[in-house]
Scaffold this motif. Sequence first.
Motif, PDB file in Angstrom:
ATOM      1  N   TYR A 224       0.848  -1.192   0.000  1.00 24.67           N
ATOM      2  CA  TYR A 224       0.000   0.000   0.000  1.00 24.67           C
ATOM      3  C   TYR A 224       0.884   1.243   0.000  1.00 24.67           C
ATOM      4  CZ  TYR A 224      -3.543   3.426   1.244  1.00 24.67           C
ATOM      5  OH  TYR A 224      -4.374   4.509   1.239  1.00 24.67           O
ATOM      6  N   ASN A 225       0.531   2.184  -0.861  1.00 22.13           N
ATOM      7  CA  ASN A 225       1.310   3.415  -0.972  1.00 22.13           C
ATOM      8  C   ASN A 225       0.352   4.592  -1.161  1.00 22.13           C
ATOM      9  OD1 ASN A 225       3.122   5.486  -1.612  1.00 22.13           O
ATOM     10  ND2 ASN A 225       4.537   4.045  -2.594  1.00 22.13           N
ATOM     11  N   GLN A 226       0.448   5.586  -0.314  1.00 23.91           N
ATOM     12  CA  GLN A 226      -0.437   6.758  -0.365  1.00 23.91           C
ATOM     13  C   GLN A 226       0.406   8.010  -0.189  1.00 23.91           C
ATOM     14  OE1 GLN A 226      -3.574   6.669   2.545  1.00 23.91           O
ATOM     15  NE2 GLN A 226      -3.999   8.864   2.372  1.00 23.91           N
ATOM     16  N   SER A 227       0.230   8.978  -1.061  1.00 28.34           N
ATOM     17  CA  SER A 227       0.999  10.220  -0.948  1.00 28.34           C
ATOM     18  C   SER A 227       0.170  11.395  -1.435  1.00 28.34           C
ATOM     19  CB  SER A 227       2.308  10.146  -1.753  1.00 28.34           C
ATOM     20  OG  SER A 227       2.038   9.970  -3.126  1.00 28.34           O
ATOM     21  N   SER A 228       0.458  12.565  -0.869  1.00 28.61           N
ATOM     22  CA  SER A 228      -0.239  13.796  -1.248  1.00 28.61           C
ATOM     23  C   SER A 228       0.710  14.971  -1.104  1.00 28.61           C
ATOM     24  CB  SER A 228      -1.476  14.036  -0.379  1.00 28.61           C
ATOM     25  OG  SER A 228      -2.448  13.036  -0.567  1.00 28.61           O
ATOM     26  N   LYS A 229       0.513  15.990  -1.941  1.00 27.91           N
ATOM     27  CA  LYS A 229       1.228  17.257  -1.827  1.00 27.91           C
ATOM     28  C   LYS A 229       0.190  18.360  -1.672  1.00 27.91           C
ATOM     29  CE  LYS A 229       5.272  15.860  -4.547  1.00 27.91           C
ATOM     30  NZ  LYS A 229       6.139  16.159  -5.723  1.00 27.91           N
ATOM     31  N   PHE A 230       0.447  19.288  -0.756  1.00 25.49           N
ATOM     32  CA  PHE A 230      -0.565  20.296  -0.468  1.00 25.49           C
ATOM     33  C   PHE A 230       0.069  21.519   0.181  1.00 25.49           C
ATOM     34  CE2 PHE A 230      -0.136  17.107   2.784  1.00 25.49           C
ATOM     35  CZ  PHE A 230      -0.012  17.812   3.968  1.00 25.49           C
ATOM     36  N   ARG A 231      -0.631  22.644   0.094  1.00 25.35           N
ATOM     37  CA  ARG A 231      -0.192  23.868   0.749  1.00 25.35           C
ATOM     38  C   ARG A 231      -0.572  23.824   2.225  1.00 25.35           C
ATOM     39  NH1 ARG A 231      -1.770  25.639  -4.340  1.00 25.35           N
ATOM     40  NH2 ARG A 231      -0.166  26.832  -5.474  1.00 25.35           N
ATOM     41  N   VAL A 232       0.262  24.455   3.040  1.00 26.12           N
ATOM     42  CA  VAL A 232       0.077  24.404   4.482  1.00 26.12           C
ATOM     43  C   VAL A 232      -0.243  25.794   5.027  1.00 26.12           C
ATOM     44  CG1 VAL A 232       1.184  23.896   6.690  1.00 26.12           C
ATOM     45  CG2 VAL A 232       1.598  22.428   4.714  1.00 26.12           C
ATOM     46  N   ALA A 233      -1.252  25.874   5.866  1.00 24.03           N
ATOM     47  CA  ALA A 233      -1.602  27.146   6.512  1.00 24.03           C
ATOM     48  C   ALA A 233      -0.610  27.449   7.628  1.00 24.03           C
ATOM     49  CB  ALA A 233      -3.017  27.066   7.081  1.00 24.03           C
ATOM     50  N   CYS A 234      -0.397  28.754   7.887  1.00 22.89           N
ATOM     51  CA  CYS A 234       0.504  29.205   8.944  1.00 22.89           C
ATOM     52  C   CYS A 234      -0.301  29.840  10.078  1.00 22.89           C
ATOM     53  CB  CYS A 234       1.509  30.226   8.398  1.00 22.89           C
ATOM     54  SG  CYS A 234       2.616  29.562   7.130  1.00 22.89           S
ATOM     55  N   THR A 235       0.146  29.639  11.307  1.00 23.71           N
ATOM     56  CA  THR A 235      -0.579  30.179  12.455  1.00 23.71           C
ATOM     57  C   THR A 235       0.374  30.401  13.619  1.00 23.71           C
ATOM     58  OG1 THR A 235      -2.395  29.771  14.009  1.00 23.71           O
ATOM     59  CG2 THR A 235      -1.137  27.862  13.296  1.00 23.71           C
ATOM     60  N   ASP A 236       0.023  31.340  14.495  1.00 21.95           N
ATOM     61  CA  ASP A 236       0.739  31.512  15.763  1.00 21.95           C
ATOM     62  C   ASP A 236      -0.172  31.157  16.941  1.00 21.95           C
ATOM     63  OD1 ASP A 236      -1.029  33.597  15.761  1.00 21.95           O
ATOM     64  OD2 ASP A 236       0.465  35.188  15.895  1.00 21.95           O
ATOM     65  N   PHE A 237      -1.332  30.580  16.618  1.00 22.06           N
ATOM     66  CA  PHE A 237      -2.322  30.137  17.603  1.00 22.06           C
ATOM     67  C   PHE A 237      -2.909  31.293  18.404  1.00 22.06           C
ATOM     68  CE2 PHE A 237       0.781  26.517  17.401  1.00 22.06           C
ATOM     69  CZ  PHE A 237      -0.009  25.697  16.617  1.00 22.06           C
ATOM     70  N   SER A 238      -2.761  32.531  17.927  1.00 23.92           N
ATOM     71  CA  SER A 238      -3.283  33.680  18.672  1.00 23.92           C
ATOM     72  C   SER A 238      -4.800  33.617  18.791  1.00 23.92           C
ATOM     73  CB  SER A 238      -2.861  34.988  17.993  1.00 23.92           C
ATOM     74  OG  SER A 238      -3.303  35.025  16.642  1.00 23.92           O
ATOM     75  N   ASN A 239      -5.444  32.974  17.824  1.00 23.78           N
ATOM     76  CA  ASN A 239      -6.900  32.814  17.871  1.00 23.78           C
ATOM     77  C   ASN A 239      -7.295  31.368  18.154  1.00 23.78           C
ATOM     78  OD1 ASN A 239      -7.471  35.558  17.213  1.00 23.78           O
ATOM     79  ND2 ASN A 239      -6.934  35.112  15.086  1.00 23.78           N
ATOM     80  N   GLY A 240      -6.383  30.647  18.784  1.00 24.78           N
ATOM     81  CA  GLY A 240      -6.653  29.251  19.082  1.00 24.78           C
ATOM     82  C   GLY A 240      -6.256  28.342  17.931  1.00 24.78           C
ATOM     83  N   LEU A 241      -6.571  27.079  18.062  1.00 20.80           N
ATOM     84  CA  LEU A 241      -6.261  26.099  17.031  1.00 20.80           C
ATOM     85  C   LEU A 241      -7.246  26.246  15.875  1.00 20.80           C
ATOM     86  CD1 LEU A 241      -4.348  23.639  16.508  1.00 20.80           C
ATOM     87  CD2 LEU A 241      -6.230  22.210  17.317  1.00 20.80           C
ATOM     88  N   PRO A 242      -6.750  26.431  14.648  1.00 21.03           N
ATOM     89  CA  PRO A 242      -7.656  26.573  13.507  1.00 21.03           C
ATOM     90  C   PRO A 242      -8.548  25.343  13.342  1.00 21.03           C
ATOM     91  CG  PRO A 242      -5.425  27.229  12.901  1.00 21.03           C
ATOM     92  CD  PRO A 242      -5.335  26.589  14.267  1.00 21.03           C
TER      93      PRO A 242
END
Length: 275
Positions: A224-242
């Motif tokens: 079994y082989n599974q892979s994905s490429k994706f953009r990652v959001a950035c946060t400083d957690f100032s408003n909590g966990l997205p």
Amino acid sequence: MDHASSKAQSTYLIPTNCNVGHVLCSPCLNKLKNPTKCHVCGASGGFHRCHAMERLVESIHIPCPNSTFGCTARPAYHKHQRHQQACIMRSRFRCPGEACTFVGSMDALLDHFTGVHRWPCTTKVRESRSESCKLSLRSGFNFLRTNVPGATATTRTQVQFLLNSAPHPFGRAISVLCIQSQPHAAMGPGQGPSLSLTMEPKCALRYYSFENRHHCKDERLTEYNQSSKFRVACTDFSNGLPNADDYFQFVVPASVLGDSHKDNINIQFGFRIRS
């Protein structure tokens, strides 16, 4: 010349003085209606560069506003603003833990994760931008600190990621966030500018198993082989966990996860940052 009251602390000041000895900084000299005449004593002849005062001004070093968070730098007055923008302590981050009120620098935050919450924090050194990391993710929050090979003075050399492994109706979902300072409209007392560098993290996740060596639930599965490429959001957690629904989730099907791996998943993690 009163340096503390000068509005040009981020520029290089050239001290000048009239023939009598009254001192004036270069920005203020440019504001005089008649720069050929001293505004204090009226002496003519203009102002001349004062080398003795210039050496004195160059010796002025100002503590970084982030000294309370551990920064020991004391840059020259005209390099103060530049240092604030590059200071590794310039940002304060909130803990993403529910009901946790901890706020601190990145180093303090990572120590808090391991010391208080016992969340796993892994450090990986990458030699090339294309190099990936092998990680064993526990159920819940997992943190990765890694480097950016070939980083310049305008880009980050260290990057921190949160990889959250959580139950999913179809198996186990892995989500990724980049922990990064975000722009703020105002700064509190003693807090340096929380400036966000221009980053666009793109991550790649891969999960694989061979010959059912991970004891998959489906014994007929040989590979079994599974892979994905994706953009990652950035946060400083100032408003909590997205909200997890607002970003990509890498879902590993329950049928390929054995009982011994339902709480621990071995993956390959790679990323690139365009800055």
